[in-house]
Design an enzyme around this catalytic site. Structure first.
Site, PDB file in Angstrom:
ATOM      1  CE  LYS A  24      -3.864   2.109   2.527  1.00 50.09           C
ATOM      2  NZ  LYS A  24      -4.804   1.953   3.669  1.00 50.09           N
ATOM      3  CB  SER A  55      -8.576   2.082   5.145  1.00 48.08           C
ATOM      4  OG  SER A  55      -8.881   3.436   5.376  1.00 48.08           O
ATOM      5  CB  SER A  62      -7.261   4.724   2.459  1.00 51.00           C
ATOM      6  OG  SER A  62      -6.703   3.912   3.496  1.00 51.00           O
TER       7      SER A  62
END
Length: 479
Positions: free
Chosen positions: A77, A175, A151
């Site tokens: 990520k 997220s 996210s």
């Protein structure tokens, strides 16, 4: 026709160990899919093909070990540093320079034997559930005019579209679960302190924790085992917060066996109801009804549960705003390039007093105590994961106040699990039907929130639902 991406992460790991495929063959297969499909989807910010092939080739020269993710391709990520690769954090406000050291989460994934194919996209600094940044848009593979949520946007899109077999995201308010739900996947947020590389001591309130994003419950258990003990052997983790152990043995075993009968509460209401107009789409209600029906057929006790009336929204908002207050201290940052939401959060966060922040933390602590007490008679509590279908691109808009309000209305049940530190899993139990205004086939998930340390129970219940609903056979058209 069969292809390697049709295998689950568990099956792929087994193939590599048996010699039915090499780590390099697997890496090349996924890199080819990324090159072909990702220009449309935008799951990856950076693809490190040469480094990935070198890593896979080196693994191929070794005898596969008990490392829990040996040879499995994954992505980092793009909020977390990998040495030699720029960390963009979804922002044009940062200088594009290679990181010098690995983040502990990246180190843990490497220790588990993974092969990183690059950096997966995230909204700016992970502070939104949007998937649109100044330098790119990440699209939902089930409908490329819709967002996958955030996210951990790119991680979820990559897994759903078969660009990765599984991925690890991070979850500070939903997220992992939000994008997993919007793209038809399993997403697990572990208990606070469960994952040693993100032990819950960093960040205001210890909200963020790393968790799996996968197509199957068994793969989620496999990745959680890898995050907890990357080398396959329990290690000393003196800085980790240790949650209570519930059950015994690997998480994978609980996820594969899927055993047990439990008492499950079906939650009515959310912690945002007093401040946000939460409208629950009929498809979200239908997903819960599907889960309740199957849980009853399996033999679980299912009871209604009212959301406890505890002060929450104002305190959580202060926590979220204050989390942005330190951004101006990031070396080389140019906040004139920040998105309106991040600029607004920075401004509001820096205007807060220490007393306001301390009062908010005390209020969230009180909320956590009350929530755990209210949920205590249940093994798990069931909610929709998202109140609405996957959102159209552009839905959040440019007004930061409205952006924040819409985030809360879209996922009103996720952040309370972060605040309380409870484990939570999203399961892709359904899709919209042909009569839905947004069309048929959009993923709709449900969330189960467990007791402290109760990941094994969540995985067991998830396995039981998966056996009957077979969501692992559901894929987007690009599959």
């Amino acid at each position: 026709m069969f292809a390697l991406h049709h295998l689950s992460a568990q099956e792929l790991w087994d193939w590599i160990r048996r010699g039915d495929a090499t780590a390099l063959e697997v890496t090349d297969h996924y890199l080819e899919r990324i090159a072909r499909l990702d220009p449309t989807l935008g799951a990856f910010v950076t693809v490190t093909a040469e480094d990935a092939r070198d890593r896979a080739a080196r693994l191929g020269e070794l005898v596969p070990t008990s490392r829990p993710l040996w040879g499995i391709p994954t992505g980092d990520k793009d909020l977390y540093d990998r040495a030699g690769v720029p960390t963009r954090s979804g922002s044009t406000a940062l200088p594009v320079v290679p990181a010098t050291v690995d983040h502990p989460l990246v180190s843990a994934l490497a220790a588990a034997g993974t092969v990183s194919l690059g950096k997966t996209s995230s909204p700016e600094f992970g502070m939104s559930s949007s998937s649109e940044t100044r330098f790119g848009v990440t699209r939902n593979p089930y409908d490329t005019e819709r967002a996958p949520g955030g996210s951990s946007s790119g991680a979820a899109v990559a897994v759903a579209a078969g660009l990765l077999p599984a991925a690890v995201g991070t979850d500070g308010g939903g997220s992992v679960r939000i994008p997993a739900a919007a793209t038809g996947l399993v997403g697990l947020k572990p208990s606070r302190g469960r994952v040693p590389s993100m032990p819950g001591r960093s960040g205001l309130g210890g909200l963020a924790v790393a968790g799996p994003i996968t197509r199957t419950v068994a793969d989620a258990g496999m990745l959680l085992d890898a995050l907890v003990a990357p080398t396959g052997v329990p290690e000393r983790v003196p800085y980790a917060l240790v949650t209570p152990e519930v059950g015994a043995g690997p998480f994978t075993a609980a996820a594969v066996r899927g055993e047990g009968r439990f008492t499950i509460g079906v939650l009515d209401g959310s912690p945002w109801d007093d401040t946000v107009d939460v409208v629950v789409d009929p498809a979200a209600r239908a997903a819960v009804e599907t889960a309740v029906r199957v849980l009853g057929e399996v033999g679980h006790g299912v009871e209604d549960l009212a959301m406890p009336r505890l002060p929450y929204a104002d305190a959580f908002r202060v926590a979220w705003e204050s989390s942005a207050a330190g951004l101006p201290r990031v070396p080389g940052i140019d906040l004139t390039q920040a998105t309106p939401l991040v600029a607004w959060l920075v401004e509001r966060g820096r205007a807060l007093t220490a007393t306001q922040v301390l009062d908010a933390m005390a209020a969230l602590d009180a909320f956590s105590v009350g929530l755990v007490r209210a949920f205590d008679r249940f093994d798990a509590v069931l909610t929709p994961t998202l109140a609405l279908t996957p959102r159209p691109l552009g839905w959040y808009g440019d007004d930061p106040e409205e952006d924040f309000r819409r985030q809360c209305a879209y996922s009103p049940w996720t952040s309370m699990a972060n605040v309380s530190g409870l484990p939570a899993i999203t399961l892709p139990v359904g899709t919209t039907d042909a009569e839905h205004p947004d069309g048929a086939g959009l993923p709709m998930g449900v969330q189960l929130i467990g007791r402290p340390g109760g990941e094994r129970v969540l995985l067991a219940i998830g396995a039981q639902l998966e056996r009957r609903l077979r969501w692992q056979r559901r894929h987007p058209a690009c599959w």
